[in-house]
Design a protein around this motif. Structure first.
Motif, PDB file in Angstrom:
ATOM      1  N   PHE A   9      -7.125 -76.828 -35.896  1.00  0.00           N
ATOM      2  CA  PHE A   9      -7.227 -76.963 -37.352  1.00  0.00           C
ATOM      3  C   PHE A   9      -6.421 -78.149 -37.888  1.00  0.00           C
ATOM      4  CE2 PHE A   9      -8.781 -72.597 -37.187  1.00  0.00           C
ATOM      5  CZ  PHE A   9      -9.766 -72.635 -38.161  1.00  0.00           C
ATOM      6  N   ALA A  10      -5.580 -78.764 -37.066  1.00  0.00           N
ATOM      7  CA  ALA A  10      -4.734 -79.859 -37.539  1.00  0.00           C
ATOM      8  C   ALA A  10      -5.539 -81.047 -38.073  1.00  0.00           C
ATOM      9  CB  ALA A  10      -3.786 -80.302 -36.421  1.00  0.00           C
ATOM     10  N   PRO A  11      -6.621 -81.518 -37.400  1.00  0.00           N
ATOM     11  CA  PRO A  11      -7.374 -82.649 -37.970  1.00  0.00           C
ATOM     12  C   PRO A  11      -7.984 -82.348 -39.331  1.00  0.00           C
ATOM     13  CG  PRO A  11      -7.920 -82.342 -35.653  1.00  0.00           C
ATOM     14  CD  PRO A  11      -7.120 -81.144 -36.067  1.00  0.00           C
ATOM     15  N   PHE A  12      -8.463 -81.123 -39.527  1.00  0.00           N
ATOM     16  CA  PHE A  12      -9.067 -80.773 -40.813  1.00  0.00           C
ATOM     17  C   PHE A  12      -7.997 -80.694 -41.911  1.00  0.00           C
ATOM     18  CE2 PHE A  12     -11.585 -78.890 -37.396  1.00  0.00           C
ATOM     19  CZ  PHE A  12     -12.822 -79.458 -37.641  1.00  0.00           C
ATOM     20  N   ALA A  13      -6.816 -80.181 -41.556  1.00  0.00           N
ATOM     21  CA  ALA A  13      -5.724 -80.168 -42.528  1.00  0.00           C
ATOM     22  C   ALA A  13      -5.303 -81.585 -42.892  1.00  0.00           C
ATOM     23  CB  ALA A  13      -4.529 -79.391 -41.956  1.00  0.00           C
TER      24      ALA A  13
ATOM     25  N   VAL B 201     -11.943 -84.510 -31.692  1.00  0.00           N
ATOM     26  CA  VAL B 201     -10.497 -84.581 -31.918  1.00  0.00           C
ATOM     27  C   VAL B 201      -9.907 -83.183 -32.068  1.00  0.00           C
ATOM     28  CG1 VAL B 201      -8.716 -85.389 -33.520  1.00  0.00           C
ATOM     29  CG2 VAL B 201     -10.600 -86.890 -32.899  1.00  0.00           C
ATOM     30  N   ALA B 202     -10.635 -82.282 -32.751  1.00  0.00           N
ATOM     31  CA  ALA B 202     -10.150 -80.909 -32.905  1.00  0.00           C
ATOM     32  C   ALA B 202     -10.049 -80.205 -31.550  1.00  0.00           C
ATOM     33  CB  ALA B 202     -11.077 -80.130 -33.837  1.00  0.00           C
ATOM     34  N   VAL B 203     -11.037 -80.418 -30.687  1.00  0.00           N
ATOM     35  CA  VAL B 203     -10.986 -79.813 -29.353  1.00  0.00           C
ATOM     36  C   VAL B 203      -9.807 -80.371 -28.559  1.00  0.00           C
ATOM     37  CG1 VAL B 203     -12.220 -79.599 -27.170  1.00  0.00           C
ATOM     38  CG2 VAL B 203     -13.455 -79.331 -29.328  1.00  0.00           C
TER      39      VAL B 203
ATOM     40  N   GLY C  44     -22.506 -80.582 -42.893  1.00  0.00           N
ATOM     41  CA  GLY C  44     -22.610 -81.200 -44.208  1.00  0.00           C
ATOM     42  C   GLY C  44     -21.292 -81.162 -44.951  1.00  0.00           C
ATOM     43  N   ARG C  45     -20.594 -80.039 -44.868  1.00  0.00           N
ATOM     44  CA  ARG C  45     -19.279 -79.959 -45.515  1.00  0.00           C
ATOM     45  C   ARG C  45     -18.294 -80.914 -44.858  1.00  0.00           C
ATOM     46  NH1 ARG C  45     -20.490 -74.322 -45.518  1.00  0.00           N
ATOM     47  NH2 ARG C  45     -19.263 -74.041 -43.621  1.00  0.00           N
ATOM     48  N   LEU C  46     -18.362 -81.033 -43.550  1.00  0.00           N
ATOM     49  CA  LEU C  46     -17.463 -81.943 -42.858  1.00  0.00           C
ATOM     50  C   LEU C  46     -17.764 -83.388 -43.223  1.00  0.00           C
ATOM     51  CD1 LEU C  46     -15.208 -82.393 -40.865  1.00  0.00           C
ATOM     52  CD2 LEU C  46     -16.850 -82.202 -38.999  1.00  0.00           C
TER      53      LEU C  46
END
Length: 285
Positions: A88-92, A57-59, A35-37
């Protein structure tokens, strides 16, 4: 002929037993993490992208980061740190995109309020006034209002179309504007124009103040990025040498890398939090 009847009988029995053999899986409720994503994707302007795609993409980023670090320096601990950074790069990137989108849109909402005020004063109904923004609003916001125009023309229901407009814009100021329009649509009243004018004035003042503060505190983020990146660049250069790779591959070297990664992460988060201004929350989202 006997074979045909046997096949038909077996198919019938299989169909009768199919609800118990292959029960339909109920859809699992969306967890807090997904939900947060999903909200992050929505606020970053990528509502059509599924959270599962971001996880994939993160994997892939973790695998690429670990492989690149292993090719540069064959140190397992360094590859592990690179894998975590790649994950963590895609989330950043999504958070940075959300911040850029909020900053770019913050100065556009007063113009939207002024256009709505002009349309209401010209005698247009609220659905027509909002739909007219598909042509007169700033170019960055026109696709969302064009979607509202098509939606309200197809359904004729202002409230549900306004809710979808909020989801498409995904902005705290947009939520306040849309909720003001919904309330005016439902209960009527003559205070819509003063409320929109006051909202436009407050957003302009907040935008000017934030721009001044962010320009003075931009060095904090730059110092945080430089302070975190510089030691790891030096470590990678040292690990490219055989004796450096051997030293960092020892138990002491592994502990040094892992502790250094933890310290770098905590220091970066502290520096960013010190230089970050509180963003308005989407109370009506």
């Amino acid at each position: 002929m006997t074979f045909v009847w046997g096949a038909v009988l077996a198919a019938g029995i299989l169909l009768v037993l199919s609800p118990w053999l292959w029960p339909v899986k109920a859809e699992r409720p969306t967890g807090p993490a997904s939900g947060r994503l999903a909200r992050l994707l929505e606020s970053a302007g990528l509502a059509r992208v599924s959270p599962g795609a971001v996880v994939v993409v993160a994997v892939c980023g973790a695998v690429v980061g670990a492989a690149a670090a292993w090719l540069v320096a064959q140190v397992a601990a360094l590859s592990l740190v690179a894998a975590v950074a790649g994950a963590f790069a895609p989330f950043a990137w999504l958070r940075a995109r959300r911040a850029r989108l909020v900053r770019s849109r913050r100065g556009l909402w007063p113009d939207v309020c002024d256009l709505l005020i002009a349309s209401v004063r010209a005698g247009m109904s609220l659905p027509d006034a909002v739909a007219s923004l598909a042509d007169s609003a700033p170019a960055e916001l026109r696709p969302a209002f064009a979607g509202f125009s098509r939606d309200v023309a197809a359904s004729g229901h202002f409230d549900s179309s306004a809710q979808r407009l909020k989801a498409a814009l995904a902005d705290p100021v947009a939520d306040r504007i849309v909720e003001t329009l919904r309330m005016a649509r439902q209960v009527g009243g003559t205070d819509l124009t003063p409320v929109l004018r006051a909202l436009a004035g407050s957003v302009r003042a907040d935008t000017a103040l934030r721009a001044e503060v962010e320009s003075r505190q931009s060095w904090i983020r730059g110092a945080a990025v430089l302070g975190v990146a510089a030691p790891w660049v030096i470590l990678a250069l040292l690990a490219m040498r055989p004796e450096g790779a051997e030293a960092y591959g020892s138990p002491e070297g592994i502990v040094l890398i892992l502790v250094g990664a933890a310290v770098s992460f905590v220091a970066f988060r502290v520096m960013v939090r010190l230089g970050r201004l509180p963003e308005p929350r989407r109370w009506f989202g």
